[in-house]
Design an enzyme around this catalytic site. Structure first.
Site, short mmCIF file in Angstrom:
data_model
loop_
_atom_site.label_atom_id
_atom_site.label_comp_id
_atom_site.label_asym_id
_atom_site.label_seq_id
_atom_site.Cartn_x
_atom_site.Cartn_y
_atom_site.Cartn_z
N ASP A 19 -7.69 -1.77 -5.27
CA ASP A 19 -6.81 -0.55 -5.15
C ASP A 19 -7.40 0.11 -3.98
O ASP A 19 -8.68 0.10 -3.53
CB ASP A 19 -6.88 0.17 -6.63
CG ASP A 19 -5.89 1.20 -6.51
OD1 ASP A 19 -4.82 1.14 -5.78
OD2 ASP A 19 -6.23 2.42 -7.00
N ASP A 21 -6.62 4.32 -3.63
CA ASP A 21 -6.97 5.91 -4.00
C ASP A 21 -7.69 5.66 -5.32
O ASP A 21 -6.93 5.24 -6.34
CB ASP A 21 -5.51 6.57 -4.09
CG ASP A 21 -5.63 7.88 -4.16
OD1 ASP A 21 -7.05 8.67 -4.09
OD2 ASP A 21 -4.53 8.78 -3.82
#
Length: 275
Positions: A19, A21
């Site tokens: 991922d 953020d």
């Protein structure tokens, strides 16, 4: 589940899906340990790919942002929910050509990049992502198309997105409204569903049993990784999540990506055929 600081050995790591953020950066601030870790893996020849539910940025946008953080990658190393949605329409529904899009310009671009026509006229599929300019008319067109048999696809199910002043409605909120109106469940391509992870795996060409999914959210990142059969690592640099016993737990929990040991990586050896 192995917690940070444990002496449990890491499995061989052939590739990494991560991922963005909460893992590489928090808001506008880079996470130094994460950038250092990915830079080291890059030098070691360990292939990695970023997978993000955010449909409002193109892979090129992400490349520029990571470059500002000190990490240089190629657009092919970024899989967004917009790109995944476009590729899914092309592969799963090859007979469809006319798509109605509710979302950011990047979602429209993703559709056109694979040769699809974005139109309000007799759309054969409706693809919904985050649209900060959503209107009643846009939703009306989507609802009418779906009631007439159009395929319904959503980029991601996120109901809320954090802001400096609190929260704003995510793509999942407007998708839920159209779902309620039509009583048609959409096909979601983003995490916690697996289509985006499968797209990332196809980019890496690695064996899923020795590919790691890194994320900061158990309900999305970890569930997607588990469902795809990957080794999952929760990093605690993102937004804290509530414990939910109904969710699958991560295989490892770390406070810094530097704790992940890729010394057993098989990057220099011929890759196994992906399972």
């Amino acid at each position: 589940m192995a917690s940070a600081g444990s002496n449990i050995p890491w499995p061989p790591i052939e590739g990494i899906i991560s991922d963005l953020d909460g893992v590489i950066y928090r808001g506008s601030t880079a996470i130094a340990d994460a950038v250092e870790a990915f830079t080291g893996w890059q030098k070691a020849g360990v292939p990695f790919c970023f997978a993000t539910n955010n449909s409002t940025h193109t892979p090129e946008d992400v490349v520029r942002r990571l470059s500002g953080c000190g990490l240089s990658i190629a657009p092919s190393q970024v899989v967004t929910s917009a790109v995944t949605a476009a590729e899914l329409v092309r592969t799963r529904y090859p007979h469809l050509t006319r798509i109605y899009v509710i979302g950011a310009p990047s979602l429209v671009t993703a559709m056109r990049d694979v040769g699809l026509e974005v139109t309000e006229q007799r759309p054969e599929a409706v693809v919904m992502g985050l649209d900060r300019a959503i209107t009643h008319e846009k939703m009306r067109i989507a609802i009418e198309a779906i009631l007439n048999g159009a395929v319904f696809i959503g980029t991601n199910p996120d109901l809320l997105l954090p802001m400096a002043s609190g929260f704003e409605p995510g793509a999942g909120a407007t998708i839920a409204a159209v779902t309620a109106a039509t009583q048609v469940q959409p096909l979601i391509v983003g995490k916690p569903q697996v289509p985006m992870i499968e797209t990332a795996l196809s980019r890496l060409g690695t064996n899923r049993a020795s590919t790691v999914m890194i994320g900061d959210q158990v309900p999305t990142d970890i569930q997607a990784g588990k469902r795809a059969g990957l080794v999952t690592v929760l990093v605690t640099t993102g937004v804290p999540t509530r414990q939910d016993p109904s969710l699958m737990a991560p295989d490892f929990i770390v406070s810094s990506l530097r704790e992940i040991d890729v010394s057993a990586a098989r990057a220099a050896q011929p890759r196994q055929r992906r399972a």
